[in-house]
Design a protein around this motif. Sequence first.
Motif, PDB file in Angstrom:
ATOM      1  N   PRO A 162     -47.950 -79.688  20.064  1.00 48.97           N
ATOM      2  CA  PRO A 162     -48.672 -78.300  19.963  1.00 48.97           C
ATOM      3  C   PRO A 162     -49.858 -78.172  20.943  1.00 48.97           C
ATOM      4  O   PRO A 162     -50.363 -77.103  20.907  1.00 48.97           O
ATOM      5  CB  PRO A 162     -49.244 -78.437  18.619  1.00 48.97           C
ATOM      6  N   THR A 220     -44.106 -77.031  26.215  1.00 50.09           N
ATOM      7  CA  THR A 220     -43.467 -77.551  25.090  1.00 50.09           C
ATOM      8  C   THR A 220     -42.630 -76.391  24.470  1.00 50.09           C
ATOM      9  O   THR A 220     -42.714 -75.304  24.919  1.00 50.09           O
ATOM     10  CB  THR A 220     -44.486 -77.974  24.058  1.00 50.09           C
ATOM     11  N   PHE A 221     -41.854 -76.912  23.421  1.00 48.27           N
ATOM     12  CA  PHE A 221     -41.376 -75.895  22.438  1.00 48.27           C
ATOM     13  C   PHE A 221     -42.155 -74.758  22.209  1.00 48.27           C
ATOM     14  O   PHE A 221     -41.832 -73.547  22.323  1.00 48.27           O
ATOM     15  CB  PHE A 221     -40.522 -76.655  21.389  1.00 48.27           C
ATOM     16  N   TRP A 222     -43.308 -75.119  21.648  1.00 49.05           N
ATOM     17  CA  TRP A 222     -44.211 -73.921  21.113  1.00 49.05           C
ATOM     18  C   TRP A 222     -44.678 -73.060  22.481  1.00 49.05           C
ATOM     19  O   TRP A 222     -44.767 -71.730  22.123  1.00 49.05           O
ATOM     20  CB  TRP A 222     -45.392 -74.514  20.567  1.00 49.05           C
ATOM     21  N   THR A 223     -45.079 -73.886  23.350  1.00 48.60           N
ATOM     22  CA  THR A 223     -45.574 -73.031  24.753  1.00 48.60           C
ATOM     23  C   THR A 223     -44.514 -72.045  25.186  1.00 48.60           C
ATOM     24  O   THR A 223     -44.798 -70.886  25.508  1.00 48.60           O
ATOM     25  CB  THR A 223     -46.025 -73.927  25.812  1.00 48.60           C
ATOM     26  N   TRP A 279     -49.622 -69.389  28.172  1.00 46.02           N
ATOM     27  CA  TRP A 279     -50.452 -69.206  27.216  1.00 46.02           C
ATOM     28  C   TRP A 279     -51.401 -67.874  27.788  1.00 46.02           C
ATOM     29  O   TRP A 279     -52.198 -67.283  27.166  1.00 46.02           O
ATOM     30  CB  TRP A 279     -51.130 -69.921  26.592  1.00 46.02           C
ATOM     31  N   LEU A 338     -42.371 -81.004  20.580  1.00 45.57           N
ATOM     32  CA  LEU A 338     -42.887 -80.172  19.478  1.00 45.57           C
ATOM     33  C   LEU A 338     -44.427 -80.523  19.736  1.00 45.57           C
ATOM     34  O   LEU A 338     -45.126 -80.298  18.689  1.00 45.57           O
ATOM     35  CB  LEU A 338     -42.445 -80.930  18.310  1.00 45.57           C
ATOM     36  N   CYS A 347     -35.774 -68.637  23.837  1.00 42.83           N
ATOM     37  CA  CYS A 347     -36.148 -68.676  22.406  1.00 42.83           C
ATOM     38  C   CYS A 347     -37.096 -67.634  22.030  1.00 42.83           C
ATOM     39  O   CYS A 347     -37.295 -66.780  21.181  1.00 42.83           O
ATOM     40  CB  CYS A 347     -36.662 -69.807  21.793  1.00 42.83           C
ATOM     41  N   SER A 348     -38.155 -67.233  23.210  1.00 44.48           N
ATOM     42  CA  SER A 348     -39.039 -66.269  23.289  1.00 44.48           C
ATOM     43  C   SER A 348     -38.493 -64.682  23.522  1.00 44.48           C
ATOM     44  O   SER A 348     -39.067 -63.868  23.203  1.00 44.48           O
ATOM     45  CB  SER A 348     -40.336 -66.580  24.203  1.00 44.48           C
ATOM     46  N   PRO A 376     -51.967 -76.759  23.765  1.00 43.72           N
ATOM     47  CA  PRO A 376     -51.648 -75.850  24.690  1.00 43.72           C
ATOM     48  C   PRO A 376     -51.903 -75.888  26.051  1.00 43.72           C
ATOM     49  O   PRO A 376     -51.568 -75.246  27.046  1.00 43.72           O
ATOM     50  CB  PRO A 376     -52.520 -74.435  24.156  1.00 43.72           C
ATOM     51  N   ALA A 418     -41.629 -70.831  23.463  1.00 45.07           N
ATOM     52  CA  ALA A 418     -40.782 -70.031  22.588  1.00 45.07           C
ATOM     53  C   ALA A 418     -41.940 -69.215  21.886  1.00 45.07           C
ATOM     54  O   ALA A 418     -41.621 -67.968  21.670  1.00 45.07           O
ATOM     55  CB  ALA A 418     -40.385 -70.994  21.337  1.00 45.07           C
ATOM     56  N   PHE A 419     -43.171 -69.351  22.114  1.00 41.71           N
ATOM     57  CA  PHE A 419     -44.046 -68.446  21.461  1.00 41.71           C
ATOM     58  C   PHE A 419     -45.035 -67.894  22.198  1.00 41.71           C
ATOM     59  O   PHE A 419     -45.520 -66.700  22.406  1.00 41.71           O
ATOM     60  CB  PHE A 419     -44.920 -68.891  20.407  1.00 41.71           C
TER      61      PHE A 419
END
Length: 634
Positions: free
Chosen positions: A248, A255-258, A529, A246, A104-105, A250, A260-261
Motif C-alpha cells: 500500500p 503497485t496494484f493500488w497505485t 498519485w 499489494l 483496472c482503473s 504510495p 488501479a486506484f
Amino acid sequence: MSAGESTAAPFHTTSDTNMSVATFSVVDYVVFGLLLLLSLVIGLYHACRGWGRHTVGELLLADRKMGCLPVALSLLATFQSAVAILGAPAEIYRFGTQYWFLGCSYFLGLLIPAHVFIPVFYRLHLTSAYEYLELRFNKAVRICGTVTFIFQMVIYMGVALYAPSLALNAVTGFDLWLSVLALGIVCNIYTALGGLKAVIWTDVFQTLVMFLGQLVVIIVGSARVGGLGHVWDVASKYNLISGIELNPDPFVRHTFWTLAFGGVFMMLSLYGVNQAQVQRYLSSHSEKAAMLSCYAVFPCQQVALCMSSLIGLVMFAYYKKYNMSPQQEQAAPDQLVLYFVMDLLKDIPGLPGLFVACLFSGSLSTISSAFNSLATVTMEDLIQPWFPELTDTRAIMLSRSLAFAYGLLCLGMAYISSHLGSVLQAALSIFGMVGGPLLGLFCLGMFFPCANPLGAIIGLLAGLTMAFWIGIGSIVNSMSSAVASSPINGSSSFLPSNLTVATVTTLMPSTTQFKPTGLQRFYSLSYLWYSAHNSTTVIVVGLIVSLLTGGMRGRSLNPGTIYPVLPKLLALLPLSCQKRLCWRSHSQDIPVIPSLFPEKMRNGVLQDSKESMAEDGLVHQPCSPTYIVQETSL
C-alpha cells in the motif's frame, strides 16, 4: 515485480553521433506520405463540404450531430500519443507486466465521467467546459480555469510534436525538422478549416492506423521468436510476468493500488474534465450517445493496453534470442521500441514506414485535439463574453484564425523545445501536473454546494503550487542525486529518459538504489498519485476557505451545476430506510435567479432539463419563480 522508489530521469535531447542508424526505403517514405495525404484529404473533405454554410456550432462542436462510435475512437486517439506508443512497451520490457494493472482503473475512470460529468455538462448545453465554472462560481473562476488549461496545452503540444520526432531521428535518420514541419502544417490545415468534425474523422482513421501498425509488430515479432506461447514462456522464465503487488506504500512506483486506484484520478483528469474530451462528448447527438461513447472507450483502451504489453513482451523474447547491437544496448528507453521495430522489419519494405505512420498518427490526433480545444476555449471563454454581438461569419473566421495561430505556435514551441536541454523533461511533465488541480476545481464545484468563488480560486492556486512543488522538485532532486539501475534483463546501462507510461504524457520514473528520506521521500511519491493528491488539495483548501468566508450564503446557485451525490447514494438503500431519512437541508434556502444566466443556458438548464433535474433530486417549486436545490442530510 518489485518496484523501487520513484524518481524522474533526465530527458535526452541529443543522440550519439557515432551511433549507426537504420535507413528508410522509398516504400517507407511513400507509406508515411500516404498517412499525411489521407489525413489531409479527410480533413479537407469535411472543410469543403457545405463551405459557406458552416456555423460556429458546426466548427466547434460538429453541430452536435456525431454518433457514439466515431466519438469513442476520437476520445481514445486524443491522448494515445506517440510518446505513449513508445513508452508503454518499453515499460513492460524493462520492468515487467505490473503496468498492465493500470487497466483496472479504466472501469471507474470511464464509468464516473459517463454518469457524473457528462450528464451535468450535456444538460447545461456548454461549448467550453469552463463555461461550467462561470455558471457554478463566477467569471473570475472561469478565466482562471481557462488560462490554466491554455498554459497546460501550449507547453505540452510543442513538446508532444518534437519529442517523438527526435527519437525517430536518432534511430532511423528520418529528418527531424521535415517530420516536425510536415506533421505541423498538415495538422494545422485540416484542423483550422474543418473544425471538430474533421478532427474526429481523421482521428478515426489515425486510430485504425495505430492499431494496424502495432498489430503488425506483434504478428511479425512473435513469428520470429516462435509464437506467442514461446513469448509467454520466456517472459515467465525471466520473471517478467508480474503478480499482484499489494504493497500500500504510495511511494512505491507501481503497485496494484497505485495503478488501479491512483490511475482512476489520472483517468478522471483526462476523460472527465479535460476540454479536448468534453468537447467530443458535447458533439454527440444526444446525452445517451455521449455516455455510450464513453462506455465504448473502455474496450478500446483495454485492447490498446494489451497490444502495448504484448509488444514489450515480444521485444523481450526477441532480444533473448538475438543479440543487441552496441547502439541498442546504449539506447535510451524512448528509443528502444524504434530500434526493435527497425531491427525486426528492416527486411520487409513498407512495414517500417507503417509503424512510423502509426507513431505519427498518435502525434497528429493529439496535436489536432490541442489546436481545436485551444481555439474553442479562447473563442468561448476569452473573446465571446466580451464581444457578444459578434456575427456568425466573423466568429467562424476568428475561430479558424485562432486554430491556425495555435498551429503556428505549436511549431514555434517545437523549435523552442529543441533548445530546452534537460528542461524539456519538466515541460513534458507539466501536462500531468496541471490535470489534477483542474479536476479538483470541477469536483469542488460539482459535489460541494457550499464552495464559493473565493474558495475555488484559492484552492486552485494551492493545488497548482503543490503540483509544481512535487513535480519540479522530483525532477530537480533526481537530476542531482538519482542513480539509475540496470533494467530487468540487464541489456542496457544507459540512464533512462522520461517516457509516457499511460495515455497521458507523464514521467516514467526509474528504479533507484537508495532509500530517500525527508523531502526526497516526499518527492518520490508515485506519479500515478499526483492527480489524486493535487485534486484533493484543491478540494480541501477550497472547502476550508469557503466555510471561513460564509460559503454560498447570500449568493445564487444554479441547481444544474450540482451533482446530487447523497440522493444518488440514498437511492441504493431499501425504501424503508429512505423513508426514515430527512430530505431537507440548509442549502434549500439558496435561490437561483434565471435572469442571471445567458439565454441559451436558461433554455438548456432551467427549461429543457426540468425532468432530468427532477430525476437527480433537483426540484422545481411551481409556486415560485426560483429554483431550489434539495439535498439529503443524514
